[in-house]
Design a protein around this motif. Structure first.
Motif, mmCIF file in Angstrom:
data_model
loop_
_atom_site.group_PDB
_atom_site.id
_atom_site.type_symbol
_atom_site.label_atom_id
_atom_site.label_comp_id
_atom_site.label_asym_id
_atom_site.label_seq_id
_atom_site.Cartn_x
_atom_site.Cartn_y
_atom_site.Cartn_z
ATOM 1 N N THR A 157 0.820 -1.210 0.000
ATOM 2 C CA THR A 157 0.000 0.000 0.000
ATOM 3 C C THR A 157 0.856 1.264 0.000
ATOM 4 O O THR A 157 0.338 2.354 -0.227
ATOM 5 C CB THR A 157 -0.930 0.030 1.226
ATOM 6 N N LEU A 158 2.151 1.119 0.264
ATOM 7 C CA LEU A 158 3.066 2.263 0.295
ATOM 8 C C LEU A 158 3.813 2.440 -1.011
ATOM 9 O O LEU A 158 4.491 3.456 -1.200
ATOM 10 C CB LEU A 158 4.088 2.093 1.433
ATOM 11 N N LEU A 159 3.712 1.460 -1.898
ATOM 12 C CA LEU A 159 4.508 1.442 -3.115
ATOM 13 C C LEU A 159 3.624 1.558 -4.355
ATOM 14 O O LEU A 159 2.402 1.459 -4.263
ATOM 15 C CB LEU A 159 5.325 0.144 -3.183
ATOM 16 N N VAL A 160 4.261 1.739 -5.501
ATOM 17 C CA VAL A 160 3.519 1.783 -6.754
ATOM 18 C C VAL A 160 2.832 0.431 -6.964
ATOM 19 O O VAL A 160 3.414 -0.618 -6.690
ATOM 20 C CB VAL A 160 4.474 2.101 -7.929
ATOM 21 N N PRO A 161 1.567 0.417 -7.388
ATOM 22 C CA PRO A 161 0.863 -0.860 -7.596
ATOM 23 C C PRO A 161 1.610 -1.748 -8.590
ATOM 24 O O PRO A 161 2.159 -1.272 -9.578
ATOM 25 C CB PRO A 161 -0.500 -0.417 -8.156
ATOM 26 N N PHE A 162 1.584 -3.045 -8.315
ATOM 27 C CA PHE A 162 2.343 -3.997 -9.130
ATOM 28 C C PHE A 162 1.400 -4.943 -9.852
ATOM 29 O O PHE A 162 0.373 -5.345 -9.290
ATOM 30 C CB PHE A 162 3.304 -4.794 -8.238
ATOM 31 N N PRO A 163 1.709 -5.304 -11.092
ATOM 32 C CA PRO A 163 0.843 -6.215 -11.853
ATOM 33 C C PRO A 163 0.644 -7.563 -11.176
ATOM 34 O O PRO A 163 1.468 -7.981 -10.359
ATOM 35 C CB PRO A 163 1.594 -6.382 -13.184
ATOM 36 N N TYR A 164 -0.437 -8.217 -11.507
ATOM 37 C CA TYR A 164 -0.828 -9.545 -11.045
ATOM 38 C C TYR A 164 -1.481 -9.557 -9.666
ATOM 39 O O TYR A 164 -1.973 -10.588 -9.219
ATOM 40 C CB TYR A 164 0.359 -10.529 -11.039
ATOM 41 N N PHE A 165 -1.469 -8.422 -8.965
ATOM 42 C CA PHE A 165 -2.033 -8.371 -7.613
ATOM 43 C C PHE A 165 -3.176 -7.362 -7.523
ATOM 44 O O PHE A 165 -3.399 -6.782 -6.465
ATOM 45 C CB PHE A 165 -0.944 -8.012 -6.596
ATOM 46 N N SER A 166 -3.905 -7.164 -8.612
ATOM 47 C CA SER A 166 -4.926 -6.117 -8.618
ATOM 48 C C SER A 166 -6.003 -6.333 -7.565
ATOM 49 O O SER A 166 -6.409 -5.392 -6.873
ATOM 50 C CB SER A 166 -5.563 -6.013 -10.007
ATOM 51 N N ALA A 167 -6.468 -7.570 -7.398
ATOM 52 C CA ALA A 167 -7.524 -7.844 -6.416
ATOM 53 C C ALA A 167 -7.012 -7.598 -4.995
ATOM 54 O O ALA A 167 -7.680 -6.943 -4.180
ATOM 55 C CB ALA A 167 -8.020 -9.282 -6.560
ATOM 56 N N TYR A 168 -5.842 -8.119 -4.701
ATOM 57 C CA TYR A 168 -5.262 -7.990 -3.362
ATOM 58 C C TYR A 168 -4.925 -6.534 -3.037
ATOM 59 O O TYR A 168 -5.324 -6.006 -1.991
ATOM 60 C CB TYR A 168 -4.013 -8.861 -3.259
ATOM 61 N N GLU A 169 -4.184 -5.886 -3.931
ATOM 62 C CA GLU A 169 -3.720 -4.533 -3.634
ATOM 63 C C GLU A 169 -4.880 -3.540 -3.526
ATOM 64 O O GLU A 169 -4.864 -2.660 -2.669
ATOM 65 C CB GLU A 169 -2.717 -4.079 -4.686
ATOM 66 N N ALA A 170 -5.884 -3.694 -4.376
ATOM 67 C CA ALA A 170 -7.035 -2.788 -4.304
ATOM 68 C C ALA A 170 -7.765 -2.924 -2.976
ATOM 69 O O ALA A 170 -8.167 -1.932 -2.360
ATOM 70 C CB ALA A 170 -7.982 -3.049 -5.468
ATOM 71 N N SER A 171 -7.933 -4.169 -2.507
ATOM 72 C CA SER A 171 -8.670 -4.393 -1.267
ATOM 73 C C SER A 171 -7.881 -3.922 -0.044
ATOM 74 O O SER A 171 -8.441 -3.324 0.881
ATOM 75 C CB SER A 171 -9.046 -5.874 -1.123
ATOM 76 N N LYS A 172 -6.571 -4.168 -0.034
ATOM 77 C CA LYS A 172 -5.749 -3.719 1.094
ATOM 78 C C LYS A 172 -5.630 -2.195 1.108
ATOM 79 O O LYS A 172 -5.653 -1.569 2.172
ATOM 80 C CB LYS A 172 -4.366 -4.355 1.034
ATOM 81 N N GLN A 173 -5.508 -1.616 -0.078
ATOM 82 C CA GLN A 173 -5.431 -0.161 -0.162
ATOM 83 C C GLN A 173 -6.740 0.481 0.278
ATOM 84 O O GLN A 173 -6.741 1.534 0.926
ATOM 85 C CB GLN A 173 -5.115 0.247 -1.601
ATOM 86 N N ALA A 174 -7.854 -0.178 -0.038
ATOM 87 C CA ALA A 174 -9.161 0.358 0.347
ATOM 88 C C ALA A 174 -9.261 0.488 1.865
ATOM 89 O O ALA A 174 -9.660 1.539 2.380
ATOM 90 C CB ALA A 174 -10.277 -0.540 -0.191
ATOM 91 N N PHE A 175 -8.893 -0.576 2.582
ATOM 92 C CA PHE A 175 -9.018 -0.475 4.033
ATOM 93 C C PHE A 175 -7.953 0.439 4.617
ATOM 94 O O PHE A 175 -8.225 1.172 5.574
ATOM 95 C CB PHE A 175 -8.931 -1.840 4.716
ATOM 96 N N ASP A 176 -6.743 0.424 4.061
ATOM 97 C CA ASP A 176 -5.694 1.310 4.566
ATOM 98 C C ASP A 176 -6.134 2.771 4.441
ATOM 99 O O ASP A 176 -5.950 3.560 5.376
ATOM 100 C CB ASP A 176 -4.399 1.074 3.797
#
Length: 266
Positions: A157-176
């Motif tokens: 959540t602190l770094l530039v979003p990375f490919p292949y993890f769109s579902a995970y990163e979006a959900s973690k970023q949402a709560f963060d």
């Protein structure tokens, strides 16, 4: 060097947690399990929730000092979440700490996800909707006890979003983002808030990704100590010492990555 040992002041931890009630989600394995064992040596009340009831009962049986209450629930399911909240309130106890640990990670190309909308639903359900719904219910309780919310997050959540993890990163970023947004309001009412930003941790969640098996990773016990230390230090966040460089690169090289990063995926 990547994961320096944490010093735990046991006296401060004992003074802070004696007689207190701690809710831990995702408590049947990995970080949640190790945190339960670590805090189970103190005279506190642990409320553990996870999908695997047999594992929760084993943890409860193993812990001798702390009082342990367990509840089987799949927090992706709204009925289970509401059942868990009813369970908490039937215990008739103040909540002093809420550790938001339950989560799911998915590594998958968007082109392998075109017929898998449910992947995005289930990651949002557990990583975002579950903690939001639970906290909306227990915030008044935490306010009465001047309690603390500890969110087990990720350095992603602190770094530039990375490919292949769109579902995970979006959900973690949402709560963060939600958590950072409400924290000033909670702090003003006497509730402490702490975000634990973690790198790779060697838990069952990373086992499906074979490339992770050879990469450096924190141990769940190490993370349990970090969370325990945050319970008496009350710091707003924990980050690995080396993540600052990644944050700077993400800030200044984001446009470069967005323009040329696709070349590394071919």
């Amino acid at each position: 060097m990547l994961f320096p040992k944490k010093f735990i002041n046991k006296d401060k931890l004992i003074n802070e947690l004696t007689g207190k009630t701690i809710v831990i989600t995702g408590a049947s394995s990995g970080i949640g399990e190790q945190l339960a064992y670590y805090l189970g040596e103190l005279t506190c009340h642990l409320i553990l929730v996870a999908r695997r009831e047999e594992k929760l009962l084993h943890i409860k049986k193993t812990i001798n000092t702390a009082k342990v209450s367990v509840y089987k629930a799949d927090l992706r399911n709204q009925d289970d979440r509401r059942g868990f909240l009813s369970f908490i309130y039937n215990l008739d106890t103040d909540i002093d700490f809420f550790v938001n640990n339950a989560g799911i990670s998915i590594k998958r190309s968007i082109y392998d996800s075109l017929d898998r909308f449910h992947d995005f639903q289930r990651t949002m359900s557990i990583n975002y909707f579950a903690p939001v719904e639970i906290l909306l219910s227990i915030i008044p309780n935490l306010e009465r006890s001047n309690g603390q919310i500890i969110n087990v997050s990720t350095i992603n959540t602190l770094l530039v979003p990375f490919p292949y993890f769109s579902a995970y990163e979006a959900s973690k970023q949402a709560f963060d983002t939600w958590f950072q947004s409400v924290s000033p309001e909670l702090n003003a009412r006497g509730i402490f808030t702490t975000s634990i930003y973690l790198p790779l941790v060697r838990t069952p969640m990373i086992e499906p990704t074979k490339t992770y098996q050879t990469k450096p990773a924190m141990s769940p016990n190490h993370v349990a100590q970090i969370i325990s230390q945050s319970m008496y230090k009350k710091k707003r966040s924990f980050k690995p010492w080396w993540i600052f460089g990644g944050e700077v690169l993400s800030l200044f090289l984001r446009r470069v990555w967005e323009k040329f990063g696709y070349r590394f995926l071919k």
